[in-house]
Design an enzyme around this catalytic site. Structure first.
Site, PDB file in Angstrom:
ATOM      1  N   CYS A  75      38.266  52.824 -73.253  1.00 35.73           N
ATOM      2  CA  CYS A  75      38.020  51.508 -72.675  1.00 35.73           C
ATOM      3  C   CYS A  75      37.895  50.514 -73.820  1.00 35.73           C
ATOM      4  CB  CYS A  75      36.721  51.568 -71.875  1.00 35.73           C
ATOM      5  SG  CYS A  75      36.236  49.993 -71.148  1.00 35.73           S
ATOM      6  N   CYS A 186      43.793  46.596 -72.206  1.00 36.88           N
ATOM      7  CA  CYS A 186      42.827  47.171 -71.274  1.00 36.88           C
ATOM      8  C   CYS A 186      43.475  48.432 -70.729  1.00 36.88           C
ATOM      9  CB  CYS A 186      42.542  46.191 -70.137  1.00 36.88           C
ATOM     10  SG  CYS A 186      41.640  46.901 -68.735  1.00 36.88           S
TER      11      CYS A 186
HETATM   12  N1  DGL Z   1      39.447  49.675 -68.809  1.00 32.79           N
HETATM   13  C1  DGL Z   1      38.629  48.768 -69.491  1.00 32.79           C
HETATM   14  C2  DGL Z   1      39.260  48.310 -70.798  1.00 32.79           C
HETATM   15  O1  DGL Z   1      40.057  49.012 -71.389  1.00 32.79           O
HETATM   16  C3  DGL Z   1      38.015  47.590 -68.789  1.00 32.79           C
HETATM   17  C4  DGL Z   1      37.921  47.541 -67.323  1.00 32.79           C
HETATM   18  C5  DGL Z   1      36.732  46.778 -66.804  1.00 32.79           C
HETATM   19  O2  DGL Z   1      36.660  45.536 -66.913  1.00 32.79           O
HETATM   20  O3  DGL Z   1      35.858  47.477 -66.271  1.00 32.79           O
HETATM   21  O4  DGL Z   1      38.960  47.256 -71.292  1.00 32.79           O
END
Ligand code: DGL
Length: 265
Positions: A75, A186
């Site tokens: 993430c 993301c």
């Molecule tokens: N998947 C997450 C990232 O790579 C963010 C998603 C969220 O905002 O929860 O930034």
């Protein structure tokens, strides 16, 4: 001292990290994988860094209690908020974070204009500013926060009219500004690649970092003599929201029906 056969913990605010899990499974098929989706607290992109740090610590402790030999922070938003804290907390534990692919994008662009799609939290962070300072001095970087996309993907929506409209609204200004390289900053967004391929000209490169993270994980494990020889145990999943919902959308995003349990922490 962990054993090579110990599992690897992979964590995201939700299902986005499954795009990274897929790269890890492809590169390291002998590894047993644990995945925690903090779906009860999405989107991290709109949460405070202090809140995200606290969630990351809880999940890290959980992985350690499961005997995980390494952790992947799959993430971008959690990485900018918490990777330094986790490294301080567990200096000996191999930990791989994510960051938007600014360096490869700056090297690849021919138009000199790079677009970044990411969460508000990632784009506003000091860590992202430092990344731009370090690698993007000779290119123009246009950042685009994408509120709403994560929630739709979490619902299992990868191509509804509403999603298309939202995504088009984020991408078109970048194309109009001359971007020929688009960074997916993301881990949820790689699931939109088929849709993006329809929306952007073939000459626009779309870059994400899942495969690079898997390679970095392999390097860290190899250095420590911790690469598993297999056979891998089936991947195990936990979610802080409804296990049934994750069970329902896993085939769409992971293509396997594995065990899903409740993460009640
Ligand atoms: N998947 C997450 C990232 O790579 C963010 C998603 C969220 O905002 O929860 O930034």
């Amino acid at each position: 001292m962990p054993e090579p056969a110990a599992p690897i913990g992979v964590f995201d605010s939700g299902v986005g990290g499954l795009s990274v899990l897929a790269e890890v499974a492809r590169l390291l098929p002998g590894e047993s994988l644990l995945y925690v989706a903090d779906c009860g607290h999405i989107p991290y992109g709109e949460k405070t860094p202090a809140f995200i740090r606290q969630r990351c610590r809880i999940v890290a402790e959980f992985f350690r209690a499961q005997g995980a030999k390494a952790m992947v922070l799959a993430c971008n938003t959690a990485t900018v908020a918490a990777v330094a804290d986790l490294r301080e907390q567990y200096p000996e534990w191999p930990l791989v974070g994510m960051e938007p692919a600014v360096k490869p994008a700056a090297a690849a662009t021919r138009s000199g204009v790079v677009g970044v799609l990411a969460t508000t939290g990632t784009l506003q962070s000091a860590k992202f500013a430092a990344l731009l300072d370090r690698f993007a001095n000779d290119v123009r970087v246009i950042t685009q926060p994408c509120p709403g996309l994560v929630e739709l993907i979490e619902a299992g929506d990868l191509d509804s009219p509403a999603l298309r409209q939202l995504l088009r609204g984020y991408v078109e200004p970048l194309l109009a500004a001359g971007c020929d390289t688009l960074i997916l900053g993301c881990t949820h967004y790689p699931f939109l690649k088929p849709l993006l391929a329809e929306m952007v000209p073939a000459s626009v490169a779309i870059i994400d970092t899942g495969a690079a993270v898997a390679r970095q994980l392999k390097r860290l494990l190899a250095e420590r003599g911790l690469l598993a020889q297999g056979p891998a145990q089936p991947a195990q999943f936990w979610t802080s929201a409804s296990p049934e919902h994750l069970r329902n959308i896993l085939p769409l995003l992971w293509n396997k029906s594995d065990s899903v349990q409740s993460f009640g922490r």
